[in-house]
Enzyme design. Sequence first.
Site, short mmCIF file in Angstrom:
data_model
loop_
_atom_site.label_atom_id
_atom_site.label_comp_id
_atom_site.label_asym_id
_atom_site.label_seq_id
_atom_site.Cartn_x
_atom_site.Cartn_y
_atom_site.Cartn_z
N CYS A 25 17.67 53.83 2.81
CA CYS A 25 18.16 52.73 3.64
C CYS A 25 19.25 53.37 4.59
O CYS A 25 20.31 53.71 3.89
CB CYS A 25 18.43 51.53 3.17
N CYS A 62 22.83 51.10 4.07
CA CYS A 62 23.34 51.04 2.88
C CYS A 62 24.73 52.01 2.93
O CYS A 62 24.74 53.14 3.51
CB CYS A 62 22.52 51.50 1.71
N ASN A 110 16.10 39.65 14.30
CA ASN A 110 14.92 39.53 13.99
C ASN A 110 14.51 39.69 12.11
O ASN A 110 15.31 40.67 11.92
CB ASN A 110 14.08 40.73 14.53
N HIS A 128 17.22 45.68 4.70
CA HIS A 128 18.94 45.46 4.92
C HIS A 128 19.21 44.57 5.61
O HIS A 128 18.83 44.72 6.98
CB HIS A 128 19.56 46.85 4.94
N HIS A 169 20.32 42.61 8.55
CA HIS A 169 21.07 43.02 9.70
C HIS A 169 20.72 42.46 11.05
O HIS A 169 19.79 41.78 10.79
CB HIS A 169 20.84 44.60 9.88
N GLN A 190 21.02 42.29 15.92
CA GLN A 190 21.45 43.46 16.71
C GLN A 190 22.21 42.63 18.05
O GLN A 190 22.26 41.50 18.07
CB GLN A 190 20.20 43.94 17.31
#
Length: 317
Positions: free
Chosen positions: A30, A33, A129, A140, A142, A144
């Site tokens: 990832c 991370c 999204n 993970h 997140h 944008q």
Amino acid sequence: MELRWDPILREWIIVSGERSKRPLLPENFCPFCPGSEEIPKSGWTVLSIPNKFPSLRPDPPKPDVKSDKLYRCKPSKGVCEVIIYTPKHDATLADLSLENIKALIDLWTNRFEELGKRDYVKYVFIFENKGRVIGVTLDHPHGQIYAFPFIPPLIKRELESSRRYWKRSGKCLFCTIIEKEKKDRVRIICENEDFICFLPFFARLPYGVHIYPKRHVGALTDLTDSEKVSFASILKRILRKFDNLFNMSFPYMMVLHQRPTDNRSYPYYHFHVEFYPPYREKDKIKHFASVENGAGTITFDYVPEEKARELRNSPET
Ligand SMILES: [Zn+2]
Ligand SMILES: [Zn+2]
Ligand SMILES: [Zn+2]
């Protein structure tokens, strides 16, 4: 990599051939991370980093194709950032503490302000999204940011209708909608002192709720600190309702609609959040087919008031 103008629909298309060549990440790796690549090992709650595969860049290459009168193109000047919501890999926005969500809202506010100040940024678009079904490959938590060199078409339409309403009636279109929804009550999902969440009368998706600040503000930067806490709280509540609806981590697209950052004034605009969840029932996805894609008209095969009740009754714990 360039922006191409669609002379028929009169809007920009972001072309980036490079992005389809994004490498496949190794299983169990990832990049968001703590400790991986440019992510600090500790000392952070939320983080903004440049998108490694941006479709808009502060220093875009010259377009490969030639621009002429009919087929216009221009460099993809803008910014794409990734916002990491937490160091925890196995979480979702809904799982985060109120303090963590408040920190995220503060970061959104800072990025909106900083990116919006750049002369080539006309619109700062903050979004998330979520879910494999939407095509998200990184679990993970997140979101944008796209800092556009133009005002996107949907925002333009909202600005135009709210400007007209303001001119005609002297009132904010969105404030008036909030009043109407409060009067009708049947489509309200939840509310607190400063924010209200409802499935609009004119909902486009079965669970496509909107969240509005009750006070007339155009952007995150206009919110007070305590309003931001209320915002964090209502966000968490609606996300918990989503997750409990079908007992699954509910996929969605979440977008923040704020005023543009092109140095003009938009006193008639009212900040809000819109959700675009793909599910219409348990295990059933709403597909945008010919009528939606080819005619631009939404078909809604349910009763909005019933969908609103489902969500209202969904637990928040
Ligand atoms: Zn991770
Ligand atoms: Zn308003
Ligand atoms: Zn909107």
